[in-house]
Design an enzyme around this catalytic site. Structure first.
Site, short mmCIF file in Angstrom:
data_model
loop_
_atom_site.label_atom_id
_atom_site.label_comp_id
_atom_site.label_asym_id
_atom_site.label_seq_id
_atom_site.Cartn_x
_atom_site.Cartn_y
_atom_site.Cartn_z
N ARG A 69 12.55 6.79 -5.89
CA ARG A 69 11.77 7.05 -7.09
C ARG A 69 12.44 8.17 -7.88
O ARG A 69 12.99 9.10 -7.32
CB ARG A 69 10.35 7.47 -6.71
N TYR A 209 14.21 -0.36 -7.89
CA TYR A 209 13.89 0.14 -6.55
C TYR A 209 12.43 0.58 -6.39
O TYR A 209 11.90 1.33 -7.21
CB TYR A 209 14.78 1.33 -6.20
N LYS A 218 2.93 3.09 -6.86
CA LYS A 218 2.59 4.41 -7.40
C LYS A 218 2.07 4.33 -8.84
O LYS A 218 1.17 5.05 -9.22
CB LYS A 218 3.81 5.33 -7.37
N HIS A 238 -3.47 9.08 -2.51
CA HIS A 238 -2.23 8.81 -1.80
C HIS A 238 -2.51 8.97 -0.30
O HIS A 238 -2.07 9.95 0.31
CB HIS A 238 -1.18 9.81 -2.29
N SER A 260 5.28 12.21 0.68
CA SER A 260 6.13 11.08 1.05
C SER A 260 7.01 11.43 2.25
O SER A 260 7.51 12.54 2.36
CB SER A 260 7.04 10.73 -0.12
N CYS A 262 6.41 11.86 5.46
CA CYS A 262 5.94 12.82 6.48
C CYS A 262 5.30 12.09 7.65
O CYS A 262 4.54 12.68 8.41
CB CYS A 262 4.92 13.78 5.89
N ASP A 285 -0.62 3.84 2.82
CA ASP A 285 -0.12 4.64 1.69
C ASP A 285 -1.17 5.00 0.65
O ASP A 285 -1.13 6.09 0.11
CB ASP A 285 1.04 3.90 1.02
N ARG A 377 14.33 1.06 3.17
CA ARG A 377 12.94 0.63 3.27
C ARG A 377 12.81 -0.75 3.89
O ARG A 377 13.72 -1.58 3.81
CB ARG A 377 12.32 0.57 1.86
C1 OXD Z 1 6.38 7.28 -1.36
C2 OXD Z 1 6.19 5.92 -0.89
O1 OXD Z 1 7.49 7.63 -1.78
O2 OXD Z 1 5.13 5.64 -0.35
O3 OXD Z 1 5.40 8.05 -1.32
O4 OXD Z 1 7.08 5.08 -1.07
MN MN Z 2 3.60 7.13 -0.64
#
Ligand code: OXD
Ligand code: MN
Length: 595
Positions: A69, A209, A218, A238, A260, A262, A285, A377
């Site tokens: 991102r 991407y 998002k 989130h 993100s 974690c 998510d 991913r």
């Molecule tokens: C992020 C995702 O970057 O969930 O938070 O992809």
């Molecule tokens: Mn996320």
């Protein structure tokens, strides 16, 4: 095609602007998915993985300039800069529209414009919403098939006059007549991920991407939906959602926000080490929550799949994720094995002797570079998860008993801490911080405040967002509201060693929270919140040195006092929109610490 005049007109308008070679309305069928995968195999975008190992799965490598991102190219174009707030890049909506119209003009030449009607959340749920993504990327179509509910059934739900969020996406790489395409078209230098919260629109240009391009994620589910939630009195967060069942068969749902990368996906599918306890996954998510008639908050996972960070995912760290990936999956920027399967760092204890890395170079374990991109991913349908919760598609949602907030903190923040009140919980979430990771472009390892893990994904002024949370706390009786916890799996000792084993052992913390929200589970009041009373955290069989337990549950008065000026500085960034309720919490904390 749809009977919705507004949708038809918009598709026509975008067709005129972007000048694709053809338009294709997606029906969401398996045949459509298979045909697009075959198309991408023929163009070199996809490599089919070996069927005997991973049936119906594909491998994909992005352009090295398009791997995460892009927060600095993400814009929120509210009417005024003040509405977007200090954490968003704001641009004047009219000026931005002009820029975008210029960029999108002819942007789809030589390509197909796919119309993807999709539902965020189970079709027909009162919490769900509909979007339509127009894209020139077949990769996006296939990922949207896995990540959302797509196709004719959504058009039927939309009917002739239903509301939908307009999501326009182009990789920004038009093809001249006879120009050959590349495996991953994008516009490396010119990316724009743009949100118009007032008209509920998304325009994304130049990247193919993840969250830049799968606009249900998002862009819609958080940036646009957070604005809808503010206006309509609900929450778009989130957060993962998990169901925890006790050995006695009682189930409680918890939602948890972490920045993100974690370990949200790991927690969402955790295999408890505590005998008899079970975790089931509703989502990994995003959570959308509304009050039910009984005054409790009910959550749905608006997504239908997982777009997870691959590196670090293994049979020991997250077996349920790996088991979800046994077939029908897409892998992006992982490494390729000589026998046609994928690999990434830590997937197996010993790496394969040779690989082709994500940059198409030969790779051997001694070559001193990573084989997979750190933000590589996987995409897969949630229904393939062996521990998907039985109620994950319940249109009512699942009742939430606890909110967990956390980040990577080597110091100061204890393993678990229960907020003293709703407002104190909002305070803890508003100041949460984490050491940065690879999920977004930028520096790794720095401490960044990421309130509610919403910093990169809140579609309006975060001061107003905090006020919204405080307001939600006044919308129901206290005992009906979820209790709020702060957790930290990443506390280190002086030598830099992480003290808590994490992963499945996190079930011990979940158990304590479960007991707390059941009116059991002992806690002690401390200046920073309620911590597990001695012996209340089940550490049976863990052999954790007593010094580690002490450090994990320590109230680091000096550390917190040192943080107060940093929190003040963080709060100052929100100016006059910082709710007084939070300043009061900060002052109360300082007073308790100075006691
Ligand atoms: C992020 C995702 O970057 O969930 O938070 O992809
Ligand atoms: Mn996320």
């Amino acid at each position: 095609m749809s009977e919705h005049r507004g949708l038809q007109q918009w598709v026509q308008e975008i067709n005129d602007l972007c000048q694709p070679d053809r338009i294709r309305w997606c029906d969401g069928s398996q045949a459509e998915y298979d045909a697009l995968c075959a198309l991408m195999v023929s163009t070199g975008t996809f490599i089919k993985l070996k069927t005997a190992t991973r049936p119906n799965s594909f491998y994909c490598r992005s352009d090295p300039a398009d791997v995460a991102r892009v927060e600095d190219r993400t814009f929120v174009c509210s009417r005024t800069t003040d509405e977007a707030g200090p954490t968003n890049n704001w641009r004047d909506p009219d000026e931005m529209r002009n820029v975008l119209r210029g960029l999108f003009k002819g942007a789809m030449k030589g390509r197909t414009l796919y119309v993807i009607p999709y539902s965020m959340g189970p079709i027909g749920s009162p919490i769900s919403k509909i979007g339509v993504e127009l894209t020139d990327s077949p990769y996006v179509v296939c990922n949207m098939h896995l990540m959302t509910r797509v196709g004719t059934k959504v058009l039927e739900a939309l009917g002739a006059a239903g509301e939908f969020v307009k999501c326009l996406h182009s990789v920004g790489a038009p093809l001249e007549r006879n120009q050959a395409d590349v495996a991953w078209p994008c516009n490396a230098q010119n990316k724009y991920i743009v949100h118009f919260p007032d008209t509920r629109e998304i325009w994304s240009f130049g990247s193919g991407y993840g969250g830049n391009a799968l606009l249900g994620k998002k862009c819609f589910s958080l940036r646009i939906a957070s604005v809808m939630a503010r206006d309509e009195g609900w929450l778009a967060e989130h957060m993962l959602i998990l169901g925890l069942t006790s050995p006695q068969g009682e189930r409680k749902y918890m939602a948890a926000a972490f920045p993100s990368a974690c370990g949200k996906t790991n927690l969402a599918m955790l295999v408890p080490t505590l005998p008899g306890w079970k975790v089931e996954c509703v989502g990994d998510d995003i959570a959308w929550m509304k009050f039910g008639p009984d005054g409790r908050l009910y959550a749905i996972n608006p997504e239908a799949g997982f777009f997870g960070v691959a590196p670090g995912t293994s049979m020991s760290s997250n077996p349920n994720a790996l088991l979800s990936l046994r077939q029908n999956a897409i892998f992006t920027n992982c490494a390729l094995t000589p026998d046609g399967d994928v690999w990434w760092e830590d997937m197996t204890a010993t790496p394969p002797p040779q690989l082709c890395d994500w940059l198409r170079r030969p790779w051997t374990p001694d070559c001193d570079r990573k084989a997979a991109h750190p933000n590589a991913r996987f995409t897969t349908a949630a229904r393939q998860c062996p521990v998907i919760d039985p109620a994950w598609e319940d249109p009512k949602g699942v009742p939430i008993s606890a909110f967990l907030f956390g980040g990577r903190r080597g110091t100061v923040v204890p393993l678990v801490n229960e907020a003293l009140s709703w407002n104190h919980g909002v305070f803890l979430a508003s100041v949460m911080a984490s050491e940065t990771t690879f999920a977004a472009a930028g520096k790794v390892g720095q401490l960044r405040r990421d309130p509610f893990a919403m910093l990169p994904v809140c579609g309006y002024h975060m001061g107003d967002y905090f006020a919204h949370w405080l307001k939600i706390g006044g919308m129901s009786a206290l005992e009906k509201l979820p209790r709020i916890y702060h957790v930290n799996w990443f506390r280190k000792n002086g030598g830099g060693r992480i003290l808590w084993p994490g992963y499945g052992e996190n079930s011990r913390v979940l158990k304590w929270i479960f007991e707390r929200v059941s009116g059991k589970g002992a806690a002690v009041d401390t200046p920073i919140g309620r911590l597990p009373a001695a012996g209340a955290l089940d550490l049976t069989g863990l052999n954790l040195p007593a010094a580690h337990t002490r450090a994990l549950l320590e109230v680091d008065v000096k550390g917190w006092l040192d943080e107060i000026p940093l929190i003040r500085e963080h709060y100052a960034g929100f100016g006059s929109r910082l709710p007084a309720g939070l300043t009061a919490e900060l002052e109360a904390l300082e007073k308790r610490l100075r006691g």
